[in-house]
Write a protein that holds these residues in place. Structure first.
Motif, PDB file in Angstrom:
ATOM      1  N   VAL A   1       6.879  -1.799 -10.716  1.00  8.16           N
ATOM      2  CA  VAL A   1       7.913  -1.243  -9.434  1.00  8.16           C
ATOM      3  C   VAL A   1       7.870  -2.434  -8.518  1.00  8.16           C
ATOM      4  O   VAL A   1       8.912  -2.743  -7.809  1.00  8.16           O
ATOM      5  N   ILE A   2       6.479  -2.824  -7.955  1.00  6.06           N
ATOM      6  CA  ILE A   2       6.528  -3.851  -7.028  1.00  6.06           C
ATOM      7  C   ILE A   2       7.318  -5.087  -7.381  1.00  6.06           C
ATOM      8  O   ILE A   2       7.997  -5.751  -6.747  1.00  6.06           O
ATOM      9  N   VAL A   3       6.992  -5.442  -8.713  1.00  4.68           N
ATOM     10  CA  VAL A   3       7.684  -6.886  -9.311  1.00  4.68           C
ATOM     11  C   VAL A   3       9.111  -6.818  -9.528  1.00  4.68           C
ATOM     12  O   VAL A   3       9.987  -7.621  -9.083  1.00  4.68           O
ATOM     13  N   THR A   4       9.792  -5.456  -9.748  1.00  6.11           N
ATOM     14  CA  THR A   4      11.097  -5.230  -9.574  1.00  6.11           C
ATOM     15  C   THR A   4      11.692  -5.352  -8.230  1.00  6.11           C
ATOM     16  O   THR A   4      12.665  -6.137  -8.195  1.00  6.11           O
ATOM     17  N   PHE A   5      11.054  -5.005  -7.194  1.00  7.63           N
ATOM     18  CA  PHE A   5      11.575  -4.949  -5.781  1.00  7.63           C
ATOM     19  C   PHE A   5      11.522  -6.449  -5.727  1.00  7.63           C
ATOM     20  O   PHE A   5      12.469  -7.062  -4.974  1.00  7.63           O
ATOM     21  N   VAL A   6      10.474  -7.328  -5.877  1.00  2.50           N
ATOM     22  CA  VAL A   6      10.215  -8.708  -5.594  1.00  2.50           C
ATOM     23  C   VAL A   6      11.269  -9.506  -6.221  1.00  2.50           C
ATOM     24  O   VAL A   6      11.936 -10.459  -5.563  1.00  2.50           O
ATOM     25  N   LEU A   7      11.768  -8.994  -7.426  1.00  5.18           N
ATOM     26  CA  LEU A   7      12.718 -10.073  -7.818  1.00  5.18           C
ATOM     27  C   LEU A   7      14.197  -9.908  -7.363  1.00  5.18           C
ATOM     28  O   LEU A   7      14.970 -10.736  -7.133  1.00  5.18           O
ATOM     29  N   TYR A   8      14.408  -8.655  -7.111  1.00  2.00           N
ATOM     30  CA  TYR A   8      15.734  -8.257  -6.394  1.00  2.00           C
ATOM     31  C   TYR A   8      15.612  -8.794  -4.835  1.00  2.00           C
ATOM     32  O   TYR A   8      16.731  -9.339  -4.330  1.00  2.00           O
ATOM     33  N   ALA A   9      14.416  -8.639  -4.224  1.00  2.00           N
ATOM     34  CA  ALA A   9      14.324  -9.321  -3.001  1.00  2.00           C
ATOM     35  C   ALA A   9      14.652 -10.766  -2.878  1.00  2.00           C
ATOM     36  O   ALA A   9      15.037 -11.397  -1.961  1.00  2.00           O
ATOM     37  N   GLY A  10      13.965 -11.466  -3.899  1.00  2.00           N
ATOM     38  CA  GLY A  10      13.984 -12.833  -4.141  1.00  2.00           C
ATOM     39  C   GLY A  10      15.521 -13.249  -4.211  1.00  2.00           C
ATOM     40  O   GLY A  10      15.973 -14.268  -3.962  1.00  2.00           O
ATOM     41  N   THR A  11      16.078 -12.431  -5.274  1.00  2.00           N
ATOM     42  CA  THR A  11      17.645 -12.869  -5.578  1.00  2.00           C
ATOM     43  C   THR A  11      18.459 -12.543  -4.374  1.00  2.00           C
ATOM     44  O   THR A  11      19.335 -13.582  -3.850  1.00  2.00           O
ATOM     45  N   SER A  12      18.175 -11.766  -3.259  1.00  2.00           N
ATOM     46  CA  SER A  12      18.892 -11.333  -2.130  1.00  2.00           C
ATOM     47  C   SER A  12      18.609 -12.527  -0.941  1.00  2.00           C
ATOM     48  O   SER A  12      19.615 -12.990  -0.242  1.00  2.00           O
ATOM     49  N   ILE A  13      17.691 -13.065  -0.939  1.00  2.00           N
ATOM     50  CA  ILE A  13      16.976 -13.841   0.226  1.00  2.00           C
ATOM     51  C   ILE A  13      17.317 -15.327  -0.189  1.00  2.00           C
ATOM     52  O   ILE A  13      17.032 -16.232   0.689  1.00  2.00           O
ATOM     53  N   SER A  14      17.370 -15.802  -1.725  1.00  2.00           N
ATOM     54  CA  SER A  14      17.190 -16.825  -2.273  1.00  2.00           C
ATOM     55  C   SER A  14      17.923 -18.236  -1.444  1.00  2.00           C
ATOM     56  O   SER A  14      17.427 -19.319  -1.356  1.00  2.00           O
ATOM     57  N   SER A  15      19.260 -17.943  -0.980  1.00  2.00           N
ATOM     58  CA  SER A  15      19.866 -19.106  -0.312  1.00  2.00           C
ATOM     59  C   SER A  15      19.323 -19.429   1.090  1.00  2.00           C
ATOM     60  O   SER A  15      19.303 -20.686   1.327  1.00  2.00           O
ATOM     61  N   TYR A  16      18.703 -18.532   1.995  1.00  2.27           N
ATOM     62  CA  TYR A  16      17.932 -18.633   3.208  1.00  2.27           C
ATOM     63  C   TYR A  16      16.455 -19.201   2.666  1.00  2.27           C
ATOM     64  O   TYR A  16      16.143 -20.071   3.545  1.00  2.27           O
ATOM     65  N   TYR A  17      15.957 -18.730   1.798  1.00  5.13           N
ATOM     66  CA  TYR A  17      14.692 -19.391   1.439  1.00  5.13           C
ATOM     67  C   TYR A  17      14.852 -20.600   0.993  1.00  5.13           C
ATOM     68  O   TYR A  17      13.947 -21.672   1.460  1.00  5.13           O
ATOM     69  N   THR A  18      15.824 -20.986   0.265  1.00  6.17           N
ATOM     70  CA  THR A  18      15.958 -22.463  -0.027  1.00  6.17           C
ATOM     71  C   THR A  18      16.416 -23.613   1.327  1.00  6.17           C
ATOM     72  O   THR A  18      15.892 -24.304   1.270  1.00  6.17           O
TER      73      THR A  18
ATOM     74  N   VAL B   1       1.048  -1.339  -0.083  1.00  2.00           N
ATOM     75  CA  VAL B   1      -0.109  -0.072  -0.096  1.00  2.00           C
ATOM     76  C   VAL B   1       0.694   1.216   0.084  1.00  2.00           C
ATOM     77  O   VAL B   1       0.551   2.372  -0.763  1.00  2.00           O
ATOM     78  N   PRO B   2       1.951   1.424   0.855  1.00  5.35           N
ATOM     79  CA  PRO B   2       2.798   2.674   0.793  1.00  5.35           C
ATOM     80  C   PRO B   2       3.415   2.807  -0.553  1.00  5.35           C
ATOM     81  O   PRO B   2       3.408   3.931  -1.068  1.00  5.35           O
ATOM     82  N   ILE B   3       3.763   1.895  -1.314  1.00  8.87           N
ATOM     83  CA  ILE B   3       4.444   1.858  -2.589  1.00  8.87           C
ATOM     84  C   ILE B   3       3.230   2.563  -3.405  1.00  8.87           C
ATOM     85  O   ILE B   3       3.526   3.478  -4.412  1.00  8.87           O
ATOM     86  N   GLY B   4       2.094   1.882  -3.456  1.00  9.60           N
ATOM     87  CA  GLY B   4       0.825   2.388  -4.053  1.00  9.60           C
ATOM     88  C   GLY B   4       0.676   4.028  -3.896  1.00  9.60           C
ATOM     89  O   GLY B   4       0.561   4.944  -4.871  1.00  9.60           O
ATOM     90  N   ILE B   5       0.734   4.451  -2.760  1.00  9.28           N
ATOM     91  CA  ILE B   5       0.458   5.888  -2.475  1.00  9.28           C
ATOM     92  C   ILE B   5       1.482   6.698  -2.940  1.00  9.28           C
ATOM     93  O   ILE B   5       1.136   7.770  -3.461  1.00  9.28           O
ATOM     94  N   VAL B   6       2.771   6.394  -2.977  1.00 10.65           N
ATOM     95  CA  VAL B   6       3.977   7.002  -3.324  1.00 10.65           C
ATOM     96  C   VAL B   6       3.799   7.166  -4.866  1.00 10.65           C
ATOM     97  O   VAL B   6       4.232   8.320  -5.604  1.00 10.65           O
ATOM     98  N   MET B   7       3.727   6.037  -5.396  1.00 12.24           N
ATOM     99  CA  MET B   7       3.384   5.815  -7.057  1.00 12.24           C
ATOM    100  C   MET B   7       2.545   6.857  -7.436  1.00 12.24           C
ATOM    101  O   MET B   7       2.556   7.719  -8.345  1.00 12.24           O
ATOM    102  N   ASN B   8       1.182   6.885  -6.835  1.00 17.03           N
ATOM    103  CA  ASN B   8       0.172   7.669  -7.025  1.00 17.03           C
ATOM    104  C   ASN B   8       0.547   9.310  -7.072  1.00 17.03           C
ATOM    105  O   ASN B   8       0.024  10.028  -7.641  1.00 17.03           O
ATOM    106  N   TRP B   9       1.365   9.659  -5.887  1.00 14.28           N
ATOM    107  CA  TRP B   9       1.609  10.928  -5.728  1.00 14.28           C
ATOM    108  C   TRP B   9       2.650  11.311  -6.833  1.00 14.28           C
ATOM    109  O   TRP B   9       2.655  12.461  -7.226  1.00 14.28           O
ATOM    110  N   ILE B  10       3.580  10.520  -7.351  1.00 16.78           N
ATOM    111  CA  ILE B  10       4.372  10.846  -8.416  1.00 16.78           C
ATOM    112  C   ILE B  10       3.734  10.748  -9.799  1.00 16.78           C
ATOM    113  O   ILE B  10       3.876  12.030 -10.442  1.00 16.78           O
ATOM    114  N   ILE B  11       2.809  10.099 -10.179  1.00 14.99           N
ATOM    115  CA  ILE B  11       1.998  10.086 -11.145  1.00 14.99           C
ATOM    116  C   ILE B  11       1.317  11.359 -11.277  1.00 14.99           C
ATOM    117  O   ILE B  11       0.993  12.019 -12.394  1.00 14.99           O
ATOM    118  N   GLU B  12       0.739  11.683 -10.332  1.00 13.80           N
ATOM    119  CA  GLU B  12      -0.140  13.171 -10.202  1.00 13.80           C
ATOM    120  C   GLU B  12       0.630  14.131 -10.409  1.00 13.80           C
ATOM    121  O   GLU B  12       0.131  15.216 -11.004  1.00 13.80           O
TER     122      GLU B  12
END
Length: 419
Positions: free
Chosen positions: A360-377, A186-197
């Motif tokens: 934007v959200i998916v971009t973050f998710v991909l990088y977060a997934g890359t970062s924690i993958s060894s621990y997730y595994t 939700v905070p990402i959505g609020i910030v993105m809406n502020w930028i788009i406006e």
């Protein structure tokens, strides 16, 4: 522990009617009406799960075909939210987190620090997944439990803060959503809406479902949007013509049927909500309460569904162009719709704003997934996860939809490394 697992294995289609029947008795609904309310909720969840199952079963092969067609070879594979749920419900922290979350919710209610009575117990796995990955990092039950409960606490705060806007936009009363994945965006959505406006031209684009229908008539209706998007996805996947047309019809069916199933559930919800409102106003005249539910009630909105479909090729495009990304979106491609439902009201349910925010959200998710993958595994190995056949060759794991790859989940996991 076995008792908890036994309840969870019933799934929401059984758990929710039982919970709502008990609630109806607590709120002094007549037994016959309480039974009707509970069954309508149960029937609604069965219908929602059937339609979402149709969506996932339909989009899954198309998403896999896109991955193969684009010849994407990455080392970290997304085995889907069921693996995340298995990790969430499989680590030693489960009994401490489950009872801790319930107790925390009760304490917050008693202290008047929340209005949300969260009964969405099945989806505890979202924040318990964060705790499970932290456990793989620290091997500490205390740190893992605190991490999971912190994630839950922030989700329930967001549930309170977003309740009014969500109730208004989705035409729901007396509910909130302490969903530890959707809420965090939700905070990402609020910030993105502020930028788009503040971007000339882009801020003038009107693309809510109502505005599209008003402008294009039947061509803008959900059934037409579903057909067009389904056909587009089929073409991108390189499916045979017959399969492309079938995909278009099935996606259109989801766009039409899912809101209808949600309406059935809401009928049962309203019976209990109205009785609760009357009783609670007598007991607590200065208080307001929300029933915390699953965001499955929100994904039937045409704007959310359409954006979720558009994010499938969008996510694959990001996979190709993002430097340093190691995550291959796979099973959860069909579940991307669950990333946006709580943020949608803050983006005016505008398809353009939703899609840009989703990217934007998916971009973050991909990088977060890359970062924690060894621990997730490692967490997956700890609970003896059985991987889907089509991802068993993966060398590393992560997922797109789940608490661990949200900004909050990732931050908690990164901080836990200090311990």
């Amino acid at each position: 522990m076995s008792f908890i697992n036994g309840i969870i294995e019933l799934g929401p289609t059984v758990m929710m009617p039982i919970i709502f029947f008990i609630l109806s008795l607590i709120f002094r609904v007549k037994i016959a009406q309480g039974f009707k309310a509970a069954m309508l909720v149960g029937i609604g969840f069965v219908g929602i799960n059937l339609v979402i199952g149709l969506l996932l079963d339909t989009l899954g092969p198309a998403a896999e075909a896109m991955v193969q067609r684009f010849n994407l070879n990455l080392t970290v594979v997304d085995p889907g939210w069921p693996v995340g749920a298995t990790i969430g419900w499989g680590t030693p922290i489960v009994p401490f987190v489950v009872f801790g979350a319930i107790l925390l919710n009760v304490v917050l209610l008693l202290l008047k620090l929340t209005k949300t009575v969260n009964i969405d117990i099945f989806n505890y796995w979202h924040f318990m997944l964060t705790g499970g990955v932290v456990y793989a990092v620290t091997n500490s039950i205390v740190i893992s439990v605190v991490s999971a409960l912190l994630h839950f606490l922030i989700a329930i705060i967001i549930a309170d803060l977003t309740a009014k806007r969500i109730q208004e936009q989705y035409d729901l009363k007396g509910v909130s959503f302490a969903h530890a994945t959707s809420a965090i965006y939700v905070p990402i959505g609020i910030v993105m809406n502020w930028i788009i406006e503040r971007i000339p031209g882009l801020n003038k684009v009107k693309a809510s479902p109502e505005e599209i229908t008003k402008r294009y008539g039947v061509m803008g209706e959900p059934l037409t949007l579903g057909t067009i998007l389904g056909i587009l996805l089929g073409l991108l996947a390189g499916l045979p013509l017959a399969d492309v047309v079938t995909l278009g019809i099935k996606v259109a069916a989801v766009m039409v049927l899912l809101p209808a199933m949600i309406n059935i559930l809401v009928q049962g919800l309203e019976i209990v909500r109205e009785a609760a409102e009357v009783l609670l106003k007598k007991k607590f005249p200065d208080r307001e309460f929300y029933i915390g539910l699953d965001t499955a009630l929100l994904v039937g909105n045409p704007a959310v569904l359409a954006t979720g479909l558009l994010l499938i090729p969008g996510a694959l495009l990001l996979t190709i162009i993002l430097p340093g990304n190691k995550v291959l979106p796979f099973v959860d491609l069909a579940s991307l719709v669950f990333l946006l439902p709580m943020a949608a009201p803050f983006l005016k349910r505008n398809l353009v704003r939703l899609f840009l925010t989703g990217m934007v959200i998916v971009t973050f998710v991909l990088y977060a997934g890359t970062s924690i993958s060894s621990y997730y595994t490692k967490a997956a190995e700890m609970v003896n996860v059985t991987l889907p056949e089509n991802v068993q060759s993966a060398t590393g794991l992560s997922n797109l939809v789940g608490g661990a790859t949200t900004p909050l989940g990732w931050l908690i996991i990164e901080i836990s490394k200090l311990f």
